[in-house]
Design a protein around this motif. Sequence first.
Motif, mmCIF file in Angstrom:
data_model
loop_
_atom_site.group_PDB
_atom_site.id
_atom_site.type_symbol
_atom_site.label_atom_id
_atom_site.label_comp_id
_atom_site.label_asym_id
_atom_site.label_seq_id
_atom_site.Cartn_x
_atom_site.Cartn_y
_atom_site.Cartn_z
ATOM 1 N N LEU A 1 -17.226 6.678 15.397
ATOM 2 C CA LEU A 1 -18.577 6.196 15.143
ATOM 3 C C LEU A 1 -19.653 7.173 15.613
ATOM 4 N N LEU A 2 -19.215 8.338 16.128
ATOM 5 C CA LEU A 2 -20.156 9.280 16.718
ATOM 6 C C LEU A 2 -19.873 10.705 16.265
ATOM 7 N N HIS A 3 -20.936 11.492 16.191
ATOM 8 C CA HIS A 3 -20.794 12.944 16.073
ATOM 9 C C HIS A 3 -20.654 13.487 17.489
ATOM 10 N N PRO A 4 -19.813 14.496 17.732
ATOM 11 C CA PRO A 4 -19.217 15.414 16.756
ATOM 12 C C PRO A 4 -17.836 15.014 16.246
ATOM 13 N N TRP A 5 -17.321 13.844 16.618
ATOM 14 C CA TRP A 5 -15.931 13.515 16.287
ATOM 15 C C TRP A 5 -15.748 12.920 14.894
ATOM 16 N N PHE A 6 -16.816 12.397 14.312
ATOM 17 C CA PHE A 6 -16.693 11.813 12.986
ATOM 18 C C PHE A 6 -16.170 12.828 11.976
ATOM 19 N N GLY A 7 -16.687 14.057 12.036
ATOM 20 C CA GLY A 7 -16.270 15.088 11.077
ATOM 21 C C GLY A 7 -14.794 15.386 11.143
ATOM 22 N N SER A 8 -14.239 15.454 12.347
ATOM 23 C CA SER A 8 -12.800 15.707 12.500
ATOM 24 C C SER A 8 -11.989 14.548 11.928
ATOM 25 N N THR A 9 -12.435 13.321 12.207
ATOM 26 C CA THR A 9 -11.733 12.142 11.699
ATOM 27 C C THR A 9 -11.723 12.129 10.182
ATOM 28 N N ILE B 1 2.176 7.750 6.972
ATOM 29 C CA ILE B 1 1.181 7.273 7.932
ATOM 30 C C ILE B 1 0.499 8.441 8.638
ATOM 31 N N LEU B 2 -0.798 8.273 8.891
ATOM 32 C CA LEU B 2 -1.598 9.217 9.652
ATOM 33 C C LEU B 2 -2.105 8.530 10.911
ATOM 34 N N PHE B 3 -1.960 9.193 12.060
ATOM 35 C CA PHE B 3 -2.573 8.741 13.301
ATOM 36 C C PHE B 3 -3.656 9.741 13.700
ATOM 37 N N VAL B 4 -4.838 9.220 13.989
ATOM 38 C CA VAL B 4 -5.881 10.021 14.627
ATOM 39 C C VAL B 4 -6.246 9.276 15.900
ATOM 40 N N ASN B 5 -5.985 9.898 17.037
ATOM 41 C CA ASN B 5 -6.120 9.209 18.314
ATOM 42 C C ASN B 5 -7.147 9.848 19.240
ATOM 43 N N SER B 6 -7.690 9.019 20.103
ATOM 44 C CA SER B 6 -8.552 9.490 21.182
ATOM 45 C C SER B 6 -7.687 10.051 22.308
ATOM 46 N N ALA B 7 -8.350 10.491 23.357
ATOM 47 C CA ALA B 7 -7.632 10.966 24.547
ATOM 48 C C ALA B 7 -7.254 9.812 25.472
ATOM 49 N N ILE C 1 -7.662 13.873 19.367
ATOM 50 C CA ILE C 1 -8.920 14.574 19.585
ATOM 51 C C ILE C 1 -9.146 14.678 21.085
ATOM 52 N N LEU C 2 -9.094 15.872 21.607
ATOM 53 C CA LEU C 2 -9.158 16.091 23.042
ATOM 54 C C LEU C 2 -10.501 15.644 23.630
ATOM 55 N N ASP C 3 -10.439 15.127 24.852
ATOM 56 C CA ASP C 3 -11.640 14.745 25.607
ATOM 57 C C ASP C 3 -12.523 13.750 24.859
ATOM 58 N N VAL D 1 0.846 -1.192 0.000
ATOM 59 C CA VAL D 1 0.000 0.000 0.000
ATOM 60 C C VAL D 1 0.881 1.240 0.000
ATOM 61 N N GLN D 2 0.289 2.364 -0.395
ATOM 62 C CA GLN D 2 1.045 3.609 -0.509
ATOM 63 C C GLN D 2 0.768 4.581 0.639
ATOM 64 N N ALA D 3 -0.121 4.223 1.552
ATOM 65 C CA ALA D 3 -0.421 5.079 2.702
ATOM 66 C C ALA D 3 -1.138 4.255 3.762
ATOM 67 N N ILE D 4 -0.932 4.641 5.029
ATOM 68 C CA ILE D 4 -1.563 3.972 6.170
ATOM 69 C C ILE D 4 -2.307 5.019 6.993
ATOM 70 N N ILE D 5 -3.536 4.691 7.396
ATOM 71 C CA ILE D 5 -4.308 5.558 8.285
ATOM 72 C C ILE D 5 -4.676 4.751 9.526
ATOM 73 N N ASN D 6 -4.119 5.143 10.647
ATOM 74 C CA ASN D 6 -4.316 4.431 11.907
ATOM 75 C C ASN D 6 -5.221 5.256 12.811
ATOM 76 N N ILE D 7 -6.431 4.748 13.045
ATOM 77 C CA ILE D 7 -7.392 5.440 13.902
ATOM 78 C C ILE D 7 -7.446 4.719 15.256
#
Length: 319
Positions: free
Chosen positions: A295-303, A253-259, A286-288, A198-204
Motif C-alpha cells: 500500500l506504500l511506495h517504494p514497495w508498491f512498484g516491486s510488488t 503460485i507466487l509469494f511476495v513477502n515482507s520481512a 522484500i528486505l526491511d 483458477v489458473q494462478a495464485i498470487i499470495n502477498i
Amino acid sequence: MIGIKFWSFFVISIIFGSLLWAQQQPHGVEPYTIASTYQKLKAQYPFVEPIRPLRSNKVKAKKNVVYKVDGTKKLRADMYFPKSGKDKVFPAVLLIHGGGWITGSKENLGVMAQHLALHGYVAITLSYTLSREAPYPASVLDIKTAISWMRANAEKYYLDPDKIAIMGTSAGAQLATLVGLTPNSAIYERKSPFSDEVQAIINIDGIVSFVHPEAHEEGKSAGIWLGGSRTENWKNWNEASPLGYVNGNSPPILFVNSAQARFHAGRDDLVSLYNGYGIYSEVHTILDSPHSFWLLHPWFGSTLGYTLGFLERVFGPGQ
C-alpha cells in the motif's frame, strides 16, 4: 416544565442511541485503509508515500457491480478494464483485500487493479462477508461465487475464462490461496454450473496454514473468523489451512513477502510440496519491509513488478 422534560428526554435519547451504536461496532477494530497504513508506518519509515489512484485514459472502470445476492444482501465488485477494442478478451485477476478477516475494503486494492488493467488484464476487486457479519466459511463461499460469476459473464466483461488468477493481500492472501487450492470442492459446495477453479495464485504476505508450528502468532482475529480459538475449534483452523490441499493439479503460485516472519507461516513447506509435484512457484521477500508494504511506495512498484512477471510467465505476454 414541559421544556425541561423535553430536553431531558432528548439528552437521554442521544446517550442511549450513542451507547447502542457503540455496542454495534466491532470492538478494538481499527480502520484498515491506505491512509491509516501510511499514518501507522510513516514514523518508522519516514521515506514512504501512500499509493494514489492512477490517472490514465487507457483504463476503464465499472464500480459496485453486484456479483452475489443473498436475501436482501448484495455483494459488489469494482472492475477495471484495458481500454481497447471490444473484440479482445483478456486474462483476469481477482483481487482479495486484507484486514484480519474483520475489516478492510475492496478500495484498498483499487490502485493495484488499475495498474494491472493498464498492463492488459481485467482486474476485479471484491467486497466479501467479514467475520463480524458471518464467520468462516462465508467469505470463502463469496469468493468462489465471484469466480463462477466471472466465468458466467466472461463474454460480457471481455475476460478469458481459462486464464483467471486470484491475488490476495494479508488475510486476503490466505483466502485467495485457500480458494485457489480447493477448486470445486465438496467442502465449499455451492449451486453453480460454473467452475470456481483458477489458473494462478498470487499470495502477498499471507499465511498458508493456521495449524503449522510457524503460525503460533495467529490469535484473536483468526479466532473470531474461525469460530473459536485453535483449541476450541481445531476443525475450522485445520480446514481453512490452504497447505493441506496442495496436490499435483494445484495452480502455479507466487509469494511476495515482507520481512516479517509471522506472515510466512507454512510457505516453505508449501513450496517444497510444489517442487515435489513439479509445479511452478516463485518466492520474493522484500528486505526491511513492514506488513502492508503493497500500500506504500517504494514497495508498491516491486510488488507490481513481481506480479506482472509471474502473470506473463503463466499466461503468456500481455495484450
